[in-house]
Design an enzyme around this catalytic site. Structure first.
Site, PDB file in Angstrom:
ATOM      1  N   ARG A 221      25.134  44.078  -9.052  1.00  0.00           N
ATOM      2  CA  ARG A 221      24.371  44.525  -7.746  1.00  0.00           C
ATOM      3  C   ARG A 221      23.402  45.666  -8.042  1.00  0.00           C
ATOM      4  O   ARG A 221      23.675  46.435  -8.886  1.00  0.00           O
ATOM      5  CB  ARG A 221      25.480  44.658  -6.618  1.00  0.00           C
ATOM      6  CG  ARG A 221      25.983  43.762  -6.198  1.00  0.00           C
ATOM      7  CD  ARG A 221      25.145  42.769  -5.322  1.00  0.00           C
ATOM      8  NE  ARG A 221      25.794  41.684  -4.671  1.00  0.00           N
ATOM      9  CZ  ARG A 221      25.854  40.484  -5.309  1.00  0.00           C
ATOM     10  NH1 ARG A 221      25.113  40.113  -6.551  1.00  0.00           N
ATOM     11  NH2 ARG A 221      26.723  39.414  -4.578  1.00  0.00           N
ATOM     12  N   HIS A 269      16.443  38.480  -9.601  1.00  0.00           N
ATOM     13  CA  HIS A 269      17.479  38.024  -9.179  1.00  0.00           C
ATOM     14  C   HIS A 269      17.807  36.268  -9.312  1.00  0.00           C
ATOM     15  O   HIS A 269      18.163  35.622  -8.406  1.00  0.00           O
ATOM     16  CB  HIS A 269      17.626  38.325  -7.652  1.00  0.00           C
ATOM     17  CG  HIS A 269      19.184  38.763  -7.136  1.00  0.00           C
ATOM     18  ND1 HIS A 269      19.535  39.566  -6.267  1.00  0.00           N
ATOM     19  CD2 HIS A 269      20.321  37.963  -7.452  1.00  0.00           C
ATOM     20  CE1 HIS A 269      20.676  39.506  -6.192  1.00  0.00           C
ATOM     21  NE2 HIS A 269      21.242  38.830  -6.936  1.00  0.00           N
TER      22      HIS A 269
END
Length: 306
Positions: A221, A269
């Protein structure tokens, strides 16, 4: 009784299609077009507006639309009594492992260096390989699979976690053994869950304790990394470079210094993306279990945060 999808900015048509294909009897609402919030007993969430679940008086189940649940747990208004389930998909693990190994091997064989040399028309045969010792932060389902595949490639690998484990086939460190772990490796892979304890975990103090010139791969993350600390760590030689797939603000702002750094490789991502075809059956099964007053599959431990 209904299921609501709350994922602002995402096209969820394929999710609705898959859910209705599996169980046509399920009423599916898509935020913000939710006709009767009192009907909704289950929600699917991704980056939902904080506090919005207070508007659903009969809510019994929360489903993450991915493997991560930090986007849900960060909403302190959610009742601790509500069960939260996440997606578990072998394809997610497969994609994540392949991405991480790609990054490790590119560093090992210096792909980035040769790409830069090609643009400069430089023929440099010196040091074609870098000896690597990989350390994986977080040895859960994803981290464990990365370690298994690295062992199959005969790559030196160690793991780090928060609790003691036994019967492992690789060197394992835990708790306050973090500095000992960091000194054993020169590639650091972050696959930690995001919890209050792990937020900002990748910071300057940690980088200073790494083996000098360690290479960082973060696929967990964005909030694990203190981004300005990474830039300083690279400038001072604590970290030699980084492969980053996750960021605090996504899309990454165009004025962000990561775009300009030759030592930082960024991807948008995409290391491991949830496949609705595989995930929708899990959502439907948990919806049906909810109707039978059964606990959902892949329910997270709220205390641990994953």
């Amino acid at each position: 009784m209904a299921l609501a999808i709350i994922a602002p900015g995402r096209n969820v048509a394929v999710w609705v299609e898959n859910i209705k294909k599996i169980d046509p009897s399920i009423t599916v609402y898509v935020y913000p077009e939710i006709i009767d919030k009192s009907e909704v007993e289950a929600v699917m969430l991704w980056q939902h507006p904080k506090g919005i679940l207070n508007d659903f008086p009969n809510l019994k189940l929360i489903c993450s639309m991915g493997a991560g649940v930090d986007h849900i747990l960060s909403d302190e208004s959610i009742s601790p009594e509500l069960p939260i389930a996440r997606i578990v998909d072998k394809k997610l693990t497969f994609s994540m492992t392949n991405y991480v190994i790609m990054g490790i091997l590119n560093y090992h064989r210096q792909t980035l260096r040769y790409q830069i040399n090609q643009k400069k028309k430089v023929w440099d045969m010196s040091r074609p390989e870098i000896s690597i010792r990989v350390g994986v932060l977080g040895v859960g389902e994803l981290g464990g699979d990365v370690i298994d595949k690295l062992q199959a490639l005969n790559i030196d690998v160690s793991g780090y976690g928060y609790s003691q484990k036994s019967g492992l086939t690789y060197p394992y460190y835990y708790g306050n053994q973090i500095n000992e772990f960091l000194k054993k490796v020169n590639i650091l892979v972050c696959l930690l869950p995001l919890t209050p304890h792990t937020e900002n975990y990748l910071n300057l103090d940690l980088f200073k304790n790494c083996s000098k010139g360690t290479y960082l791969i973060n696929v967990a993350r964005g909030k694990h990394l203190v981004e300005e600390d990474l830039i300083e760590a690279i400038e001072n030689g604590y970290i030699s470079g980084a492969l980053l797939d996750v960021f605090r603000n996504e899309p990454l702002p165009k004025n962000h210094p990561f775009w300009e750094s030759e030592k930082i490789t960024i991807t948008p991502h995409i290391a491991s993306v949830t496949n609705p075809d595989a995930a929708a059956p899990q959502i439907v099964e948990n919806y049906q279990r909810m109707k039978l007053n059964q606990s959902p599959k892949n329910q997270i431990d709220r205390k641990k945060g994953y």
